[in-house]
Design a protein around this motif. Structure first.
Motif, PDB file in Angstrom:
ATOM      1  N   ALA A  63       0.844  -1.188   0.000  1.00 35.48           N
ATOM      2  CA  ALA A  63       0.000   0.000   0.000  1.00 35.48           C
ATOM      3  C   ALA A  63       0.879   1.237   0.000  1.00 35.48           C
ATOM      4  O   ALA A  63       1.814   1.341   0.792  1.00 35.48           O
ATOM      5  CB  ALA A  63      -0.904   0.000   1.226  1.00 35.48           C
ATOM      6  N   SER A  64       0.569   2.175  -0.873  1.00 34.90           N
ATOM      7  CA  SER A  64       1.287   3.445  -0.903  1.00 34.90           C
ATOM      8  C   SER A  64       0.275   4.572  -0.784  1.00 34.90           C
ATOM      9  O   SER A  64      -0.890   4.425  -1.152  1.00 34.90           O
ATOM     10  CB  SER A  64       2.091   3.575  -2.188  1.00 34.90           C
ATOM     11  OG  SER A  64       1.241   3.525  -3.316  1.00 34.90           O
ATOM     12  N   ALA A 110      -9.115 -13.646   3.170  1.00 37.91           N
ATOM     13  CA  ALA A 110      -8.400 -13.458   4.432  1.00 37.91           C
ATOM     14  C   ALA A 110      -8.213 -11.974   4.687  1.00 37.91           C
ATOM     15  O   ALA A 110      -8.170 -11.183   3.745  1.00 37.91           O
ATOM     16  CB  ALA A 110      -7.042 -14.159   4.403  1.00 37.91           C
ATOM     17  N   ALA A 111      -8.078 -11.623   5.962  1.00 40.63           N
ATOM     18  CA  ALA A 111      -7.840 -10.231   6.331  1.00 40.63           C
ATOM     19  C   ALA A 111      -7.035 -10.170   7.610  1.00 40.63           C
ATOM     20  O   ALA A 111      -7.057 -11.098   8.429  1.00 40.63           O
ATOM     21  CB  ALA A 111      -9.153  -9.479   6.496  1.00 40.63           C
ATOM     22  N   ILE A 112      -6.343  -9.054   7.776  1.00 36.39           N
ATOM     23  CA  ILE A 112      -5.510  -8.861   8.958  1.00 36.39           C
ATOM     24  C   ILE A 112      -5.506  -7.386   9.312  1.00 36.39           C
ATOM     25  O   ILE A 112      -5.633  -6.535   8.434  1.00 36.39           O
ATOM     26  CB  ILE A 112      -4.079  -9.382   8.692  1.00 36.39           C
ATOM     27  CG1 ILE A 112      -3.277  -9.516   9.990  1.00 36.39           C
ATOM     28  CG2 ILE A 112      -3.350  -8.495   7.685  1.00 36.39           C
ATOM     29  CD1 ILE A 112      -1.982 -10.285   9.808  1.00 36.39           C
ATOM     30  N   SER A 113      -5.371  -7.105  10.593  1.00 36.81           N
ATOM     31  CA  SER A 113      -5.296  -5.713  11.024  1.00 36.81           C
ATOM     32  C   SER A 113      -3.887  -5.182  10.825  1.00 36.81           C
ATOM     33  O   SER A 113      -2.935  -5.950  10.638  1.00 36.81           O
ATOM     34  CB  SER A 113      -5.693  -5.601  12.498  1.00 36.81           C
ATOM     35  OG  SER A 113      -4.725  -6.255  13.304  1.00 36.81           O
ATOM     36  N   ARG A 114      -3.755  -3.888  10.911  1.00 39.17           N
ATOM     37  CA  ARG A 114      -2.439  -3.268  10.750  1.00 39.17           C
ATOM     38  C   ARG A 114      -1.461  -3.809  11.785  1.00 39.17           C
ATOM     39  O   ARG A 114      -0.302  -4.004  11.493  1.00 39.17           O
ATOM     40  CB  ARG A 114      -2.530  -1.759  10.860  1.00 39.17           C
ATOM     41  CG  ARG A 114      -1.220  -1.034  10.600  1.00 39.17           C
ATOM     42  CD  ARG A 114      -1.406   0.479  10.610  1.00 39.17           C
ATOM     43  NE  ARG A 114      -0.212   1.175  10.198  1.00 39.17           N
ATOM     44  CZ  ARG A 114       0.740   1.565  11.023  1.00 39.17           C
ATOM     45  NH1 ARG A 114       0.621   1.330  12.308  1.00 39.17           N
ATOM     46  NH2 ARG A 114       1.801   2.196  10.564  1.00 39.17           N
ATOM     47  N   GLY A 115      -1.965  -4.102  12.965  1.00 41.29           N
ATOM     48  CA  GLY A 115      -1.103  -4.630  14.015  1.00 41.29           C
ATOM     49  C   GLY A 115      -0.870  -6.118  13.916  1.00 41.29           C
ATOM     50  O   GLY A 115      -0.079  -6.690  14.675  1.00 41.29           O
ATOM     51  N   GLY A 116      -1.545  -6.777  13.001  1.00 46.96           N
ATOM     52  CA  GLY A 116      -1.311  -8.199  12.781  1.00 46.96           C
ATOM     53  C   GLY A 116      -2.110  -9.125  13.668  1.00 46.96           C
ATOM     54  O   GLY A 116      -1.903 -10.346  13.633  1.00 46.96           O
ATOM     55  N   ALA A 157       5.937  -1.800   8.727  1.00 48.06           N
ATOM     56  CA  ALA A 157       6.900  -0.798   8.260  1.00 48.06           C
ATOM     57  C   ALA A 157       6.822  -0.603   6.751  1.00 48.06           C
ATOM     58  O   ALA A 157       7.061   0.496   6.238  1.00 48.06           O
ATOM     59  CB  ALA A 157       8.308  -1.206   8.664  1.00 48.06           C
ATOM     60  N   LYS A 158       6.472  -1.659   6.049  1.00 49.43           N
ATOM     61  CA  LYS A 158       6.395  -1.582   4.587  1.00 49.43           C
ATOM     62  C   LYS A 158       4.971  -1.407   4.083  1.00 49.43           C
ATOM     63  O   LYS A 158       4.747  -1.365   2.875  1.00 49.43           O
ATOM     64  CB  LYS A 158       6.997  -2.854   3.979  1.00 49.43           C
ATOM     65  CG  LYS A 158       8.478  -3.049   4.257  1.00 49.43           C
ATOM     66  CD  LYS A 158       8.982  -4.324   3.603  1.00 49.43           C
ATOM     67  CE  LYS A 158      10.470  -4.529   3.857  1.00 49.43           C
ATOM     68  NZ  LYS A 158      10.977  -5.772   3.224  1.00 49.43           N
ATOM     69  N   ASN A 159       3.996  -1.361   4.999  1.00 52.58           N
ATOM     70  CA  ASN A 159       2.587  -1.294   4.594  1.00 52.58           C
ATOM     71  C   ASN A 159       2.267  -2.381   3.570  1.00 52.58           C
ATOM     72  O   ASN A 159       1.631  -2.126   2.538  1.00 52.58           O
ATOM     73  CB  ASN A 159       2.241   0.079   4.016  1.00 52.58           C
ATOM     74  CG  ASN A 159       2.028   1.123   5.096  1.00 52.58           C
ATOM     75  OD1 ASN A 159       1.865   0.791   6.269  1.00 52.58           O
ATOM     76  ND2 ASN A 159       2.059   2.374   4.703  1.00 52.58           N
TER      77      ASN A 159
END
Length: 123
Positions: A23-24, A48-54, A74-76
């Protein structure tokens, strides 16, 4: 926000592939990212899905135990490791992001879509 997906291809049944999606642009917590797929002649479905925090990833029942979603904050970037692939997994896979988190992605309330990447599993 732009999403760029990589990693599709042709694989034999039982094989593995790893998809990635970067993602940019401007994102803000607590965004969630995930994957959907659309097989020929079928509706797009959540994979599947995941939160930003994993935390607390969610999966389509038919891929549980075979697919693993993970993220690099860190890399989005979000990854989908697909093992024990089956011909039924053949589809165009789409990366998705919701600025409002994991739950929104899982219910299909997506703010941004990436271009699809084709996964073909031969029998």
């Amino acid at each position: 926000v732009q999403l760029q997906a990589f990693g599709g291809g042709l694989v034999q049944a039982g094989g593995s592939l790893r998809l990635s999606c970067a993602a940019s642009g401007r994102t803000f917590s607590p965004y969630g990212m995930g994957w959907f797929r659309q097989a020929p002649g079928k509706d797009r479905e959540f994979v599947a899905a995941i939160s930003r925090g994993g935390s607390s990833p969610r999966y389509l029942d038919s891929v549980k135990g075979r697919f693993t979603i993970s993220g690099d904050t860190a890399k989005n970037t979000v990854y989908l490791q697909m093992n024990s692939l089956k011909p039924a997994d053949t589809a165009v896979y789409y990366c998705a992001l919701s600025q409002w988190g994991l739950a929104q992605v899982a219910r299909g309330s997506v703010d941004y879509w990436g271009k699809g990447t084709l996964v073909t599993v031969s029998s």
